[in-house]
Write an enzyme that holds these catalytic residues in place. Structure first.
Site, PDB file in Angstrom:
ATOM      1  N   ASN A 134     -40.729 -22.630  28.039  1.00 63.33           N
ATOM      2  CA  ASN A 134     -42.152 -22.637  28.729  1.00 63.33           C
ATOM      3  C   ASN A 134     -43.026 -23.745  28.241  1.00 63.33           C
ATOM      4  O   ASN A 134     -44.040 -23.453  28.133  1.00 63.33           O
ATOM      5  CB  ASN A 134     -42.417 -21.279  28.066  1.00 63.33           C
ATOM      6  N   GLU A 135     -42.363 -24.829  27.910  1.00 69.35           N
ATOM      7  CA  GLU A 135     -43.077 -25.927  27.336  1.00 69.35           C
ATOM      8  C   GLU A 135     -44.315 -26.330  28.033  1.00 69.35           C
ATOM      9  O   GLU A 135     -45.235 -26.682  27.487  1.00 69.35           O
ATOM     10  CB  GLU A 135     -42.201 -27.205  27.021  1.00 69.35           C
ATOM     11  N   LEU A 138     -39.896 -23.696  18.327  1.00 74.75           N
ATOM     12  CA  LEU A 138     -40.455 -24.491  17.226  1.00 74.75           C
ATOM     13  C   LEU A 138     -41.836 -24.249  16.853  1.00 74.75           C
ATOM     14  O   LEU A 138     -42.515 -23.761  17.359  1.00 74.75           O
ATOM     15  CB  LEU A 138     -40.604 -25.992  17.924  1.00 74.75           C
ATOM     16  N   GLY A 145     -37.936 -23.166  21.921  1.00 75.72           N
ATOM     17  CA  GLY A 145     -36.800 -23.416  20.848  1.00 75.72           C
ATOM     18  C   GLY A 145     -35.937 -22.229  20.718  1.00 75.72           C
ATOM     19  O   GLY A 145     -34.643 -22.466  20.438  1.00 75.72           O
TER      20      GLY A 145
END
Ligand code: CO8
Length: 308
Positions: free
Chosen positions: A183-184, A114, A159
């Protein structure tokens, strides 16, 4: 809506050309994918070129290749996602298209996920619109009647990993420098339940739990080992291998494969469909918090410093 209309015009397939070289016959159900054995194979190609996505549909094979071309890192902005969804919808409605390969035209990067700038320092309204587009992309791709293959020819964090996981099959370039994963948490943000569900459905609960909590990025060998990707090949063979794999998947009768896919995926997709508005509200209130904005700023600075 104006943006959507403008993109629609830009995304129109054009330039149909080519020569009929062999015979084919193809009949269609309501989703256009009941296939009869080849009698004539038409080497006709539809190409659509829009600023961020290029689609090549080979009507002789029924396979479309979607090239993401949004430099420098194929980040998923609102504009990009809108184009992505429009192209996907067009292919879904095109009775001649049975399979979709998603790949990148940007060297070394499949997708950086994202677009962080869509989540940092923007208005709640824009954030909400953005998140709706992320949901739309996932719902359309996860529920697609087409066979979908991710040809992962570069880095694929967050994303980018979601797009890959959402496809039916993943082929990744065997380059130890590349990585893939959700990996957010490393950005101080949280992958929503439907990112989590997509990963659980692919690699199982325990691996997902550890992976998400630690925000792990895997190199291609590690990703293969845990089942995050299905096949590794030298980088220059990613697209040809995807095409060969597609042929095998397309040998299965469409209706049987589609019903099976729906049986496996619909409960997961329905969870989001019935909670879309609440999920948007959650995202907007989470991402606009001062503490989360600060985490994103620190992460962006880290990206810039690393570059320097
Ligand atoms: N969004 C916006 N800009 C980005 C992004 C991104 N995701 N990734 C990189 N960029 C920018 C960089 O800041 C840099 O900008 P500039 O040229 O202005 O300095 C430019 O793109 C090029 O980046 P690099 O120099 O880092 O390019 P490299 O080729 O060296 O590396 C990588 C490519 C490996 C992809 C690297 O850029 C990278 O690691 N990027 C970050 C990837 C990442 O962590 N993405 C996570 C995004 S969040 C997400 O997808 C899910 C969010 C779920 C939200 C849930 C909330 C509730």
């Amino acid at each position: 809506m104006a943006l959507r209309a403008a993109l629609r015009n830009k995304c129109g397939f054009s330039g149909m050309s080519g020569v009929v070289t062999q015979l084919f016959s193809c009949s269609s159900s309501s989703h256009g994918r009941v296939y009869a054995p080849p009698i004539v194979i038409a080497q006709r190609r539809n190409s659509s070129t829009s600023p961020k996505i290029k689609v090549d549909l080979d009507q002789s094979t029924g396979v479309a290749v979607m090239h993401m071309q949004n430099p420098p890192v194929n980040s998923l902005s609102l504009d990009f996602l809108t184009e992505f969804c429009i192209n996907l919808e067009k292919l879904e409605m095109d009775k001649s298209c049975r399979g979709l390969i998603i790949t990148s035209s940007v060297p070394k990067v499949f997708s950086a996920g994202l677009d962080i700038m869509e989540m940092y320092g923007t208005t709640p309204e824009r954030c909400g619109e953005f998140w709706k587009a992320v949901q739309e992309m996932w719902l359309k791709l996860y529920s697609s009647n087409m066979v979908t293959i991710a040809a992962i020819n570069g880095f694929s964090p967050a994303g980018g990993c979601l797009i890959s996981l959402t496809c039916d099959y993943r082929i990744m370039a065997d380059n130890p420098r590349y990585s893939i994963g959700l990996n957010e948490t490393q950005l101080g943000i949280v992958a929503p339940f439907w990112f989590k569900d997509t990963m659980v459905n692919t690699v199982g609960h325990r691996t997902t739990e550890m992976s998400l909590e630690l925000g792990l990025l895997y190199n291609p060998s590690e990703a293969l080992k845990i089942g995050l990707v299905d096949h590794l090949v030298p980088e220059e063979q990613v697209l040809t291998t995807a095409t060969q794999t597609m042929t095998k998947w397309l040998a299965i009768p469409d209706h049987a494969r589609q019903i099976t896919k729906s049986m496996m995926r619909k409960p997961t997709a329905d969870k989001l469909t019935s909670n879309r508005e609440a999920d948007i509200q959650n995202f907007v209130s989470f991402i606009t918090k001062d503490s989360i904005q600060k985490s994103l700023r620190v992460y962006l600075e880290m990206l810039r410093k690393r570059k320097g």
